[in-house]
Design a protein around this motif. Structure first.
Motif, PDB file in Angstrom:
ATOM      1  N   TYR A 113       0.720  -1.083  -0.066  1.00 19.84           N
ATOM      2  CA  TYR A 113       0.035  -0.029   0.163  1.00 19.84           C
ATOM      3  C   TYR A 113       0.918   1.309  -0.169  1.00 19.84           C
ATOM      4  N   VAL A 114       2.127   1.119  -0.418  1.00 19.71           N
ATOM      5  CA  VAL A 114       3.050   2.245  -0.581  1.00 19.71           C
ATOM      6  C   VAL A 114       3.491   2.191  -1.840  1.00 19.71           C
ATOM      7  N   TYR A 115       3.642   3.682  -2.347  1.00 16.82           N
ATOM      8  CA  TYR A 115       4.386   4.096  -3.597  1.00 16.82           C
ATOM      9  C   TYR A 115       5.761   4.651  -3.165  1.00 16.82           C
ATOM     10  N   THR A 116       6.899   3.955  -3.795  1.00 15.00           N
ATOM     11  CA  THR A 116       8.275   4.012  -3.570  1.00 15.00           C
ATOM     12  C   THR A 116       8.679   5.102  -4.726  1.00 15.00           C
ATOM     13  N   VAL A 117       9.296   6.167  -4.393  1.00 13.99           N
ATOM     14  CA  VAL A 117       9.818   6.807  -5.557  1.00 13.99           C
ATOM     15  C   VAL A 117      11.340   7.072  -5.147  1.00 13.99           C
ATOM     16  N   MET A 118      12.110   6.538  -6.034  1.00 13.64           N
ATOM     17  CA  MET A 118      13.793   6.603  -5.734  1.00 13.64           C
ATOM     18  C   MET A 118      14.152   7.602  -6.746  1.00 13.64           C
ATOM     19  N   VAL A 119      14.961   8.394  -6.209  1.00 14.76           N
ATOM     20  CA  VAL A 119      15.657   9.530  -7.122  1.00 14.76           C
ATOM     21  C   VAL A 119      17.241   9.358  -6.961  1.00 14.76           C
ATOM     22  N   ASP A 120      17.834   9.131  -8.294  1.00 18.82           N
ATOM     23  CA  ASP A 120      19.342   8.923  -8.269  1.00 18.82           C
ATOM     24  C   ASP A 120      19.676   9.912  -9.255  1.00 18.82           C
ATOM     25  N   ALA A 121      20.740  10.880  -8.462  1.00 20.36           N
ATOM     26  CA  ALA A 121      21.594  11.972  -9.184  1.00 20.36           C
ATOM     27  C   ALA A 121      23.001  11.286  -9.303  1.00 20.36           C
ATOM     28  N   SER A 122      23.248  11.548 -10.661  1.00 19.11           N
ATOM     29  CA  SER A 122      24.455  10.859 -10.762  1.00 19.11           C
ATOM     30  C   SER A 122      25.204  11.764 -11.631  1.00 19.11           C
ATOM     31  N   SER A 123      26.692  11.932 -11.719  1.00 16.17           N
ATOM     32  CA  SER A 123      27.545  12.957 -12.498  1.00 16.17           C
ATOM     33  C   SER A 123      27.401  14.202 -11.927  1.00 16.17           C
ATOM     34  N   ILE A 124      26.995  14.528 -10.899  1.00 12.16           N
ATOM     35  CA  ILE A 124      26.487  15.866 -10.312  1.00 12.16           C
ATOM     36  C   ILE A 124      27.807  16.519  -9.797  1.00 12.16           C
ATOM     37  N   GLN A 125      28.613  17.430 -10.320  1.00 11.05           N
ATOM     38  CA  GLN A 125      29.730  17.857  -9.898  1.00 11.05           C
ATOM     39  C   GLN A 125      29.517  19.086  -9.342  1.00 11.05           C
ATOM     40  N   LEU A 126      29.734  19.093  -7.751  1.00  6.49           N
ATOM     41  CA  LEU A 126      29.346  20.089  -6.944  1.00  6.49           C
ATOM     42  C   LEU A 126      30.625  20.818  -6.515  1.00  6.49           C
ATOM     43  N   ASP A 127      30.657  22.106  -6.261  1.00  2.57           N
ATOM     44  CA  ASP A 127      32.087  22.696  -5.889  1.00  2.57           C
ATOM     45  C   ASP A 127      32.006  22.431  -4.222  1.00  2.57           C
ATOM     46  N   SER A 128      33.211  22.153  -3.604  1.00  2.00           N
ATOM     47  CA  SER A 128      33.408  21.658  -2.511  1.00  2.00           C
ATOM     48  C   SER A 128      32.771  22.776  -1.257  1.00  2.00           C
ATOM     49  N   ARG A 129      32.631  24.094  -1.822  1.00  2.00           N
ATOM     50  CA  ARG A 129      32.084  25.113  -0.813  1.00  2.00           C
ATOM     51  C   ARG A 129      30.654  24.733  -0.704  1.00  2.00           C
ATOM     52  N   TYR A 130      29.871  24.043  -1.520  1.00  2.00           N
ATOM     53  CA  TYR A 130      28.482  24.010  -1.527  1.00  2.00           C
ATOM     54  C   TYR A 130      28.272  22.754  -0.303  1.00  2.00           C
ATOM     55  N   GLY A 131      27.204  22.736   0.126  1.00  7.42           N
ATOM     56  CA  GLY A 131      26.876  21.924   1.411  1.00  7.42           C
ATOM     57  C   GLY A 131      26.228  20.819   0.761  1.00  7.42           C
ATOM     58  N   GLU A 132      25.262  19.936   1.636  1.00  6.27           N
ATOM     59  CA  GLU A 132      24.602  18.955   1.092  1.00  6.27           C
ATOM     60  C   GLU A 132      23.608  19.206   0.036  1.00  6.27           C
ATOM     61  N   LEU A 133      23.226  18.222  -0.669  1.00 11.02           N
ATOM     62  CA  LEU A 133      22.252  18.206  -1.726  1.00 11.02           C
ATOM     63  C   LEU A 133      20.863  18.014  -1.395  1.00 11.02           C
ATOM     64  N   VAL A 134      19.853  19.110  -1.532  1.00 11.42           N
ATOM     65  CA  VAL A 134      18.515  18.797  -1.003  1.00 11.42           C
ATOM     66  C   VAL A 134      17.574  18.739  -2.248  1.00 11.42           C
ATOM     67  N   LEU A 135      16.646  17.812  -1.931  1.00 11.07           N
ATOM     68  CA  LEU A 135      15.401  17.804  -2.799  1.00 11.07           C
ATOM     69  C   LEU A 135      14.424  18.807  -2.298  1.00 11.07           C
TER      70      LEU A 135
END
Length: 854
Positions: A113-135
């Protein structure tokens, strides 16, 4: 209410249980939208951490009046992984390119009775000065209150440039669109980073429904319980599916703005809905311009809906329900030969809705009412009924202005229920078939009512723009446009397959010969397609060139491919003229012999459907009672006085004329059609208008007129069957089988326009000699005479072989019941070899040669 729409959101990270790194899938690589390196499926990454789940509740948004639709946040999203057709619970994946060059894959799956949504972000190049990635995203459901639920959730970094997040949504909250973007903050003064698709739009995927399939059009049901919706619209830029929790609800409970990337294939919009059980009906909205405000227009009925319910005087919904099952066991189609048909034309509602029908209120005026009165059709001797249009129609303009082509009108079902209308119509067909009666539908495919949903769905595709200017009304369908042609063929096949219909009569058939620019077509594709369609191969098809929009008959040569019959308007006109005293002999002779001028080009008299009166124009009793200047086109004759009268001589003349009309109809080659009410003298008080027709008064059947005319019709039908060798022929009479006479056996006065007498002998193939071992009495030639003059005529009957006598079977001048008889009365010989008979004015007579035993 906002909280009620807020699903539980569970964030999960996925990693290997031993080392925490991402697990690799053994599934094939997926293509990348817009190029780049392939990425592997993340189906194998549905791995649970041993640590307790971090649960994030959705933040219920405040209710607002603005409606948010997926098209406003639509992205280029292409399904790159299709689940196995045998399981709807397996994940469906969407792949996006981002504006910074990475990839985002979103997989949607269902577990219990549950829908599961999986988000997979790949090849995302973030500058080290940025924090965590938030949806940052939310669920968008456009319903009557227009609520929105939104939330933020961090993604877990599982590799140098790869992030994962799993969300759970309660199944009872679907369907909805899940839309989001990715963002990251900075502690070094850099502006916040927001990641969108390469089209600079939010990521958007459907949850609880799928892209669906384009075919079949309309509503279709899958074994997994999902419902597929599909509709054609070429020119609309936005299409909304609207779902209602109650069939008669005014406002939809849910609106889904279909995405033109996911839910469109060519010109077909489609969607597959998993959780449709709580919805009762549906319709659409087609928005030509994105700036239009949604929800301010009436919904559009699905052209392919099979069960239709009226939610308002001008609004209809398609019911989310399969066509009700029906037990056809024991039904046998009569499959009557074309030349042996004899037809009765009726209006389903008016046939039994009069209180004199003595039927229960929920049965009167319905298909069930027709079934209850089938005994009357059998007594008349007819073996086919032609039903006036029964499709869902504009109740203000009448059945000749349809709104829909796949559903019987709910007003023709018990209790005005659409489902009961379907079942009662099928029961009627089965009942009539059991009585040996075929069922024909009169259909209108050349125009619609002004309020038809086809105009709102795609007016430029469905309608003939050139023709609209002529009609001063935008209702003329472009019948030979491929989409409309498919609609017509699908509709006809549906009625044959689901309702066991035996044939169709196409009203305004001349308009079927017009192209998309209103040009005349010598080989109209729709007419040809109907003629050769394999499903329609065993049905009987009739062209009727009467145009109900302009109330006129269009006379033109109709292409037939040796399949199409035609309503013979010339028969109606020429017989009326001759019996009125205005026609010429050659015209009457042509009609008696099957109208060779129209049907000798590869067909035959069996393709001529003859009638004296019809539902447009004067009924039979009014043809002999009214003839004022306004009725000149009707070729009627009041027999000496306009309207009702008590004068015996005029009443006698009118009665003879009615008998003459019926006699000529049934003695002629071709298929006779009797119009409802003519057997009992139903009148419109001299009005030829369609809406002047009244409900059938069953009390008139008990009148002296009703009884004698009904018995006469029954006799004529019986006689046609008995003498089918001469009166029910598929081919024309040969020169050796027919001879024309004047009153004294001299040739007819063909060149004399004032001559009103014509007689003919119909010869059998060879004289039958009675067989002493046979109990059946052989019958010989027929002699038929018509005297439309105001003076009597003494006719001389042809000489017969020795041992045969002429028997008079019909003389329309004689009083009831002697004016017709099965056995007849022998005509005595006045002198050696001379048989004469006196015919009164305005009279028809029929003689049959029979062997005479001493």
């Amino acid at each position: 209410m906002a909280a009620a729409l807020c699903p539980q959101v569970v964030m999960r990270t996925s990693s290997c249980l031993s080392c925490g790194s991402a697990a690799e899938s053994g599934l094939p690589s997926l293509p990348v939208l817009g190029g780049g390196n392939p990425v592997r499926s993340i189906e194998a990454l549905f791995v649970r951490n041993k640590q307790p789940r971090r649960r994030m509740r959705g933040i219920a948004g405040m209710p607002c009046r603005c409606q948010v639709h997926a098209a406003k946040v639509s992205v280029e999203q292409t399904p790159v992984l299709r689940t196995d057709v045998h399981g709807a619970d397996k994940p469906l994946a969407y792949l996006f390119r981002t504006e910074v060059g990475g990839l985002v894959k979103v997989s949607v799956g269902k577990n219990d009775y549950v829908y599961t949504v999986m988000v997979d972000a790949s090849s995302i190049q973030l500058d080290s000065r940025y924090g965590e990635l938030v949806l940052s995203g939310g669920m968008y459901r456009s319903d009557s209150a227009s609520y929105t639920t939104s939330f933020d959730a961090p993604l877990m970094k599982i590799a140098l440039d790869r992030y994962l997040l799993e969300l759970e949504f309660e199944a009872d909250k679907v369907p909805f669109f899940f839309s989001f973007l990715l963002r990251s903050g900075s502690n070094t003064g850099l502006p916040p980073l927001e990641i969108r698709t390469h089209r600079k739009t939010k990521f958007c995927i459907p949850v609880g429904f799928r892209s669906g399939k384009p075919f079949p059009l309309g509503l279709s049901f899958s074994a997994d319980g999902s419902v597929n919706f599909s509709i054609f619209s070429r020119n609309t830029t936005r299409m909304l599916l609207r779902l209602y929790e109650e069939s008669l609800a005014d406002m939809p409970a849910l609106e889904l703005d279909l995405d033109h990337y996911v839910n469109r294939s060519g010109d077909l919009w489609h969607v597959s809905l998993e959780g449709s059980q709580r919805y009762a009906s549906y319709d659409y909205l087609s928005m030509e311009n994105r700036g239009n405000k949604i929800g301010q227009d009436h919904g559009l009925l699905d052209p392919y809906a099979k069960v239709v319910e009226k939610s308002a005087p001008t609004s209809y919904h398609g019911k989310i329900d399969d066509v009700p099952s029906f037990d056809w066991a024991g039904d046998v189609r009569p499959n009557i030969l074309l030349e042996k048909l004899t037809m009765y034309w009726l209006n389903v509602k008016h046939f039994t809705d009069h209180k004199s029908s003595e039927l229960p209120l929920n049965i009167a005026g319905t298909f069930s009412g027709v079934a209850e009165k089938s005994y009357h059709l059998k007594e008349l001797g007819v073996n086919a009924v032609l039903l006036e249009p029964v499709f869902t129609y504009d109740e203000h303009k009448g059945p000749y202005f349809p709104l829909h082509f796949f559903s019987p009108s709910d007003v023709l079902g018990p209790s005005n229920d659409s489902t009961q209308a379907i079942l009662s119509m099928k029961e009627m067909v089965k009942r009539l078939h059991s009585d040996g009666i075929e069922v024909f539908l009169e259909v209108v495919f050349t125009h619609t009512a002004e309020t038809s949903s086809l105009r709102g769905i795609d007016e430029s595709s469905y309608y003939n723009v050139s023709g609209q200017a002529k009609l001063k009304s935008r209702i003329l369908l472009s019948c030979n446009y491929p989409v409309v042609q498919q609609l017509v063929l699908d509709s006809l096949r549906y009625w044959v397959i689901e309702f066991h219909i035996d044939g169709f009569c196409f009203t305004n058939a001349s308009s079927l010969m017009r192209g998309v620019q209103d040009e005349f077509l010598s080989h109209p594709p729709l007419i040809e397609a109907i003629a050769f369609d394999p499903i329609l191969a065993r049905t009987k098809i009739i062209a009727d060139c009467w145009d109900p929009v302009n109330a006129l008959h269009k006379d033109m040569r109709f292409p037939h491919w040796k399949r199409w019959g035609e309503m013979n308007m010339k028969f109606c006109t020429d017989v009326r003229k001759f019996l009125k005293g205005e026609g010429v002999l050659s015209d009457l002779a042509t009609r008696l012999c099957g109208s060779g001028d129209a049907f000798s080009n590869g067909r035959g008299p069996a393709y001529s459907f003859n009638f004296i009166s019809r539902n447009f124009g004067l009924p039979l009793v009014d043809l002999v009672s009214f003839s004022n200047s306004e009725l000149a086109s009707q070729f009627s004759w009041n027999c000496g006085e306009e309207g009702p009268t008590n004068k015996a001589a005029i009443l006698e003349r009118r009665l003879k004329q009615i008998r003459n009309f019926l006699f000529t109809l049934y003695i002629s080659l071709g298929i006779p059609i009797l119009n409802m009410g003519d057997e009992c003298g139903q009148s419109t008080s001299g009005s030829p208008a369609y809406d002047a027709r009244k409900s059938y008064d069953w009390n008139l059947q008990k009148s002296a007129f009703g009884m004698q005319i009904s018995q006469f019709i029954s006799f004529l039908n019986s006689f046609r069957r008995r003498r089918s060798d001469l009166l029910q022929k598929r081919e024309f009479h040969g020169a050796e089988n027919i001879e024309w006479h004047g009153s004294d056996q001299s040739p007819p006065k063909w060149e004399d326009p004032s001559c009103r007498f014509l007689a003919m002998t119909l010869r059998v193939e060879s004289e039958n000699i009675p067989d002493s071992e046979s109990s059946a009495e052989p019958f010989g030639n027929l002699f038929i005479a018509f005297n439309a003059a105001g003076n009597p005529e003494r006719l001389i009957l042809p000489v017969l072989p020795e041992g045969m006598l002429w028997h008079r079977l019909v003389d329309t001048a004689l009083p009831y019941p002697g004016f017709f008889a099965d056995d007849g009365e022998a005509v005595l010989e006045q002198m050696k070899g001379l048989f004469t008979y006196e015919m009164k004015s305005h009279t028809c007579a029929l003689f049959e040669a029979r062997w005479h035993s001493e």
